[in-house]
Scaffold this motif. Structure first.
Motif, PDB file in Angstrom:
ATOM      1  N   VAL A   1      -5.265  -2.018  -0.839  1.00 43.80           N
ATOM      2  CA  VAL A   1      -4.479  -2.388  -2.009  1.00 43.80           C
ATOM      3  C   VAL A   1      -3.891  -3.768  -1.736  1.00 43.80           C
ATOM      4  O   VAL A   1      -2.920  -3.913  -0.996  1.00 43.80           O
ATOM      5  CB  VAL A   1      -3.371  -1.359  -2.287  1.00 43.80           C
ATOM      6  CG1 VAL A   1      -2.586  -1.749  -3.539  1.00 43.80           C
ATOM      7  CG2 VAL A   1      -3.973   0.039  -2.434  1.00 43.80           C
TER       8      VAL A   1
ATOM      9  N   ASN B   1      -1.887  -5.960  -2.869  1.00 44.29           N
ATOM     10  CA  ASN B   1      -0.764  -6.317  -3.722  1.00 44.29           C
ATOM     11  C   ASN B   1       0.504  -5.656  -3.197  1.00 44.29           C
ATOM     12  O   ASN B   1       0.480  -5.062  -2.116  1.00 44.29           O
ATOM     13  CB  ASN B   1      -1.041  -5.912  -5.180  1.00 44.29           C
ATOM     14  CG  ASN B   1      -0.508  -6.927  -6.173  1.00 44.29           C
ATOM     15  OD1 ASN B   1       0.694  -7.176  -6.243  1.00 44.29           O
ATOM     16  ND2 ASN B   1      -1.402  -7.522  -6.951  1.00 44.29           N
TER      17      ASN B   1
ATOM     18  N   ILE C   1       2.865  -2.351  -8.923  1.00 41.96           N
ATOM     19  CA  ILE C   1       1.431  -2.212  -9.164  1.00 41.96           C
ATOM     20  C   ILE C   1       0.727  -1.665  -7.928  1.00 41.96           C
ATOM     21  O   ILE C   1      -0.243  -0.905  -8.036  1.00 41.96           O
ATOM     22  CB  ILE C   1       0.797  -3.539  -9.639  1.00 41.96           C
ATOM     23  CG1 ILE C   1      -0.639  -3.305 -10.132  1.00 41.96           C
ATOM     24  CG2 ILE C   1       0.849  -4.597  -8.545  1.00 41.96           C
ATOM     25  CD1 ILE C   1      -0.759  -2.281 -11.240  1.00 41.96           C
ATOM     26  N   ALA C   2       1.230  -2.002  -6.731  1.00 39.87           N
ATOM     27  CA  ALA C   2       0.662  -1.409  -5.517  1.00 39.87           C
ATOM     28  C   ALA C   2       0.887   0.096  -5.521  1.00 39.87           C
ATOM     29  O   ALA C   2      -0.016   0.877  -5.189  1.00 39.87           O
ATOM     30  CB  ALA C   2       1.281  -2.037  -4.277  1.00 39.87           C
TER      31      ALA C   2
ATOM     32  N   ARG D   1       1.254   1.973  -8.154  1.00 45.59           N
ATOM     33  CA  ARG D   1       0.395   2.537  -9.204  1.00 45.59           C
ATOM     34  C   ARG D   1      -1.029   2.722  -8.684  1.00 45.59           C
ATOM     35  O   ARG D   1      -1.663   3.756  -8.945  1.00 45.59           O
ATOM     36  CB  ARG D   1       0.408   1.589 -10.418  1.00 45.59           C
ATOM     37  CG  ARG D   1      -0.554   1.975 -11.535  1.00 45.59           C
ATOM     38  CD  ARG D   1      -0.097   3.233 -12.235  1.00 45.59           C
ATOM     39  NE  ARG D   1      -1.059   3.659 -13.249  1.00 45.59           N
ATOM     40  CZ  ARG D   1      -2.071   4.492 -13.028  1.00 45.59           C
ATOM     41  NH1 ARG D   1      -2.255   5.020 -11.818  1.00 45.59           N
ATOM     42  NH2 ARG D   1      -2.883   4.826 -14.001  1.00 45.59           N
ATOM     43  N   ILE D   2      -1.529   1.749  -7.956  1.00 45.38           N
ATOM     44  CA  ILE D   2      -2.889   1.849  -7.414  1.00 45.38           C
ATOM     45  C   ILE D   2      -2.962   2.923  -6.337  1.00 45.38           C
ATOM     46  O   ILE D   2      -3.939   3.688  -6.268  1.00 45.38           O
ATOM     47  CB  ILE D   2      -3.344   0.478  -6.874  1.00 45.38           C
ATOM     48  CG1 ILE D   2      -3.412  -0.543  -8.010  1.00 45.38           C
ATOM     49  CG2 ILE D   2      -4.706   0.595  -6.189  1.00 45.38           C
ATOM     50  CD1 ILE D   2      -3.525  -1.979  -7.532  1.00 45.38           C
TER      51      ILE D   2
ATOM     52  N   HIS E   1       5.883   0.707  -1.345  1.00 49.49           N
ATOM     53  CA  HIS E   1       4.418   0.819  -1.276  1.00 49.49           C
ATOM     54  C   HIS E   1       3.943   0.961   0.166  1.00 49.49           C
ATOM     55  O   HIS E   1       2.919   1.597   0.435  1.00 49.49           O
ATOM     56  CB  HIS E   1       3.744  -0.370  -1.971  1.00 49.49           C
ATOM     57  CG  HIS E   1       3.762  -1.659  -1.208  1.00 49.49           C
ATOM     58  ND1 HIS E   1       4.858  -2.496  -1.150  1.00 49.49           N
ATOM     59  CD2 HIS E   1       2.802  -2.280  -0.457  1.00 49.49           C
ATOM     60  CE1 HIS E   1       4.584  -3.557  -0.427  1.00 49.49           C
ATOM     61  NE2 HIS E   1       3.337  -3.455   0.012  1.00 49.49           N
TER      62      HIS E   1
ATOM     63  N   HIS F   1      -8.768  -3.250  -4.208  1.00 46.99           N
ATOM     64  CA  HIS F   1      -8.215  -3.366  -5.557  1.00 46.99           C
ATOM     65  C   HIS F   1      -7.139  -4.447  -5.525  1.00 46.99           C
ATOM     66  O   HIS F   1      -6.180  -4.349  -4.773  1.00 46.99           O
ATOM     67  CB  HIS F   1      -7.607  -2.043  -6.017  1.00 46.99           C
ATOM     68  CG  HIS F   1      -7.377  -1.982  -7.501  1.00 46.99           C
ATOM     69  ND1 HIS F   1      -6.664  -2.939  -8.193  1.00 46.99           N
ATOM     70  CD2 HIS F   1      -7.789  -1.074  -8.440  1.00 46.99           C
ATOM     71  CE1 HIS F   1      -6.642  -2.636  -9.484  1.00 46.99           C
ATOM     72  NE2 HIS F   1      -7.313  -1.506  -9.662  1.00 46.99           N
TER      73      HIS F   1
ATOM     74  N   GLY G   1      -5.047  -5.423  -8.070  1.00 44.48           N
ATOM     75  CA  GLY G   1      -3.894  -5.275  -8.955  1.00 44.48           C
ATOM     76  C   GLY G   1      -3.848  -6.381  -9.988  1.00 44.48           C
ATOM     77  O   GLY G   1      -4.856  -6.743 -10.581  1.00 44.48           O
ATOM     78  N   TYR G   2      -2.653  -6.924 -10.219  1.00 41.07           N
ATOM     79  CA  TYR G   2      -2.513  -8.092 -11.094  1.00 41.07           C
ATOM     80  C   TYR G   2      -1.670  -9.132 -10.359  1.00 41.07           C
ATOM     81  O   TYR G   2      -0.940  -8.828  -9.417  1.00 41.07           O
ATOM     82  CB  TYR G   2      -1.876  -7.724 -12.446  1.00 41.07           C
ATOM     83  CG  TYR G   2      -0.494  -7.121 -12.370  1.00 41.07           C
ATOM     84  CD1 TYR G   2       0.622  -7.888 -12.042  1.00 41.07           C
ATOM     85  CD2 TYR G   2      -0.291  -5.769 -12.652  1.00 41.07           C
ATOM     86  CE1 TYR G   2       1.888  -7.335 -11.977  1.00 41.07           C
ATOM     87  CE2 TYR G   2       0.971  -5.199 -12.589  1.00 41.07           C
ATOM     88  CZ  TYR G   2       2.064  -5.994 -12.260  1.00 41.07           C
ATOM     89  OH  TYR G   2       3.314  -5.434 -12.195  1.00 41.07           O
TER      90      TYR G   2
ATOM     91  N   ALA H   1      -5.682 -11.518  -8.040  1.00 42.57           N
ATOM     92  CA  ALA H   1      -6.417 -10.622  -8.936  1.00 42.57           C
ATOM     93  C   ALA H   1      -7.490 -11.341  -9.746  1.00 42.57           C
ATOM     94  O   ALA H   1      -8.524 -10.755 -10.065  1.00 42.57           O
ATOM     95  CB  ALA H   1      -5.446  -9.908  -9.871  1.00 42.57           C
TER      96      ALA H   1
ATOM     97  N   VAL I   1      -6.581   3.027 -14.271  1.00 43.55           N
ATOM     98  CA  VAL I   1      -6.759   2.659 -12.867  1.00 43.55           C
ATOM     99  C   VAL I   1      -7.742   3.604 -12.175  1.00 43.55           C
ATOM    100  O   VAL I   1      -8.617   3.156 -11.412  1.00 43.55           O
ATOM    101  CB  VAL I   1      -5.404   2.636 -12.135  1.00 43.55           C
ATOM    102  CG1 VAL I   1      -5.588   2.135 -10.703  1.00 43.55           C
ATOM    103  CG2 VAL I   1      -4.415   1.738 -12.864  1.00 43.55           C
TER     104      VAL I   1
END
Length: 505
Positions: free
Chosen positions: A8, A10, A14-15, A17-18, A42, A80, A82-83, A87, A310
């Motif tokens: 991950v 990020n 968002i981390a 969330r992933i 995270h 991944h 993220g944003y 990204a 996701v």
């Protein structure tokens, strides 16, 4: 699923969330962290975590070599992004693939094609996607821009060709100011993106920001997951997002989502992405840009469609086809998201760095909170000061507004200044309630939404009183809780309520 372990790349919400999507998909999640994030949520939630550098992002979250080193040491098979950060870096996507890993996102080629806005405009024109009248040129001088501006008409926008996020944008109403706007936009774009190219577009007065979530697999299937509206902005930065859009009727919705699918197909898009449009008050719409990544506001789409975007990203990266067809996608109710930031709205929205002493998120029906900060975490100068995204879902838009407002009122944050009161003022505004906010509404009437600064003397008196009581060690009396904690708020029968004003009768 063949994928087993994801890096991950990020941080923050968002981390998290992933990581959640990884665990729900049967994958292990590997986190990375800078020196400022050693104790971040995270890091503690992932299956493994690795330090990658100092607090400044250039030495950590933007360090491609360090990220790939962790992926190799941890035995990851996919990444991944993220944003934000890397990204939308085609170079990072290439490096991931060259290292033998799976990139959870669109191809590097697609990222490059859509990363240069002028190139994206050319591709969209060939796909029959409506474009705002504009002008672009790679010439070193601005002679062509001045001639084109007369044809396009004023007001117009100067925009960066190589990036987004509100940087490198100037709105020009007076032709005499065009040269200055071109120069300043070029400088800002060069500093922000390393690309000083700019282009012109007609400025749409009272424009509405409408974006369409698209999703595509590697088997030729491309679908849209309906639209979101993100017109509630300040200085081109989104504040509140919702789905579906209160502006669109059924005919326009069909037209704009079809245009988004054509846009995705024109660049052989695979995985999740967003096609952004600007719409006029009479529902004419024009292409703005394509974001080749997961969007911050993806939860509102998930809430109304029931699609976990996701998890679907991982399934597509794993080679699986979409598990639905376009006919299966229907909107269920209305969802609205607001971004809760540690920032001082009364002081030009300056970031409010420091420690979040207490953060209690609302736990209410129909409310989702995607947070990256916990009690005791620090807001630093190094990263975006977002605390959480709060999303409300209800049967109607009116009910969603009421639910979101109640959720914000129940949110408790102590130790830092936030934009909560600013968000509440937006939700209470008659224009927002009517679904009539356009992209310039907030900037044109900002003073109407700013909270009244607290009386500093009163706050100092309260702090002094609290300190005096703490030092005295006196135990308040009352019928409250019997825990023996003399300083428990529940031990004082004074009507105290978390996140709400006490009512005295």
């Amino acid at each position: 699923m063949r994928l087993r372990k994801c890096l991950v790349a990020n941080r923050g919400e968002i981390a998290l969330r992933i990581i959640r999507a990884c665990h729900e998909s049967g994958l292990q999640a590997v986190a990375v962290y800078s020196s400022a994030d050693a104790n971040a949520a995270h890091v503690q939630t992932a299956d493994a975590a690795y330090a990658i550098g100092d607090a400044p992002a250039a030495g950590s979250y933007l360090n491609i070599a360090a990220l790939l080193d962790v992926a190799e040491r941890a035995g990851c098979d996919c990444v991944h992004p993220g944003y934000g950060f890397l990204a939308e870096s085609a170079d990072f996507a290439d490096a991931v693939i060259d290292a033998g890993l799976i990139w959870v996102g669109p191809s590097p080629h697609t990222i490059r094609e859509m990363g240069v806005k002028t190139r994206a405009r050319d591709l969209m024109a060939s796909a029959g996607v409506p474009l705002v009248p504009g002008y672009q040129s790679d010439a070193p001088d601005f002679d062509g821009f001045f001639a084109a501006a007369d044809e396009i008409g004023f007001p117009l926008m100067v925009k960066s060709a190589g990036g987004g996020g509100g940087k490198g944008i100037r709105i020009v109403h007076d032709p005499a100011l065009l040269g200055e706007a071109l120069e300043s936009a070029r400088r800002e774009a060069l500093n922000a993106f390393g690309d000083g190219r700019v282009f012109l577009e007609r400025y749409i007065t009272e424009g509405r920001h409408i974006e369409v979530q698209i999703i595509a697999d590697a088997h030729g299937n491309t679908c849209h997951l309906l639209e979101r509206e993100c017109s509630t902005q300040r200085r081109h930065q989104k504040i509140i997002e919702e789905a579906p859009s209160p502006l669109l009727d059924d005919a326009t919705r069909d037209a704009i989502t079809s245009a988004a699918v054509r846009a995705a197909q024109a660049v052989d898009y695979v995985n999740a992405g967003t096609v952004e449009f600007i719409a006029t008050p009479d529902r004419q719409f024009y292409f703005l840009e394509m974001n080749t990544r997961l969007q911050v506001e993806h939860p509102v789409t998930e809430m109304i469609t029931g699609v976990d975007i996701v998890r679907l990203q991982f399934a597509i990266a794993d080679g699986q086809p979409l598990p639905f067809t376009q006919d299966d996608i229907r909107a269920n109710g209305h969802a609205i998201e607001c971004r809760l930031y540690a920032e001082d709205a009364a002081s030009n929205f300056l970031p409010a760095t420091g420690t979040v002493q207490t953060f209690i998120a609302p736990h209410l029906p129909g409310v989702r909170v995607d947070a990256g900060v916990r009690s005791g975490d620090a807001i630093t100068i190094h990263y975006d000061p977002m605390i959480a995204k709060i999303i409300a879902h209800a049967r109607t838009r009116e009910e969603a507004i009421i639910r979101l407002r109640h959720a914000l009122a129940q949110t408790v944050i102590l130790g830092t200044i936030t934009n909560r009161d600013f968000l509440l003022a937006l939700l209470d505004d008659a224009r927002f309630k009517a679904g009539a906010v356009h992209t310039a509404t907030i900037d044109a009437a900002l003073d109407q939404f700013l909270p009244t600064p607290p009386d500093s003397v009163a706050w100092e008196a309260l702090v002094a009183l609290a300190y005096d009581e703490l030092m005295a060690g006196s135990k308040p009396t009352g019928d409250g809780d019997d825990s023996g904690d003399g300083f428990s708020a529940w031990d004082v029968p004074d009507g105290f309520r978390l996140g709400s004003t006490r009512t005295t009768t």
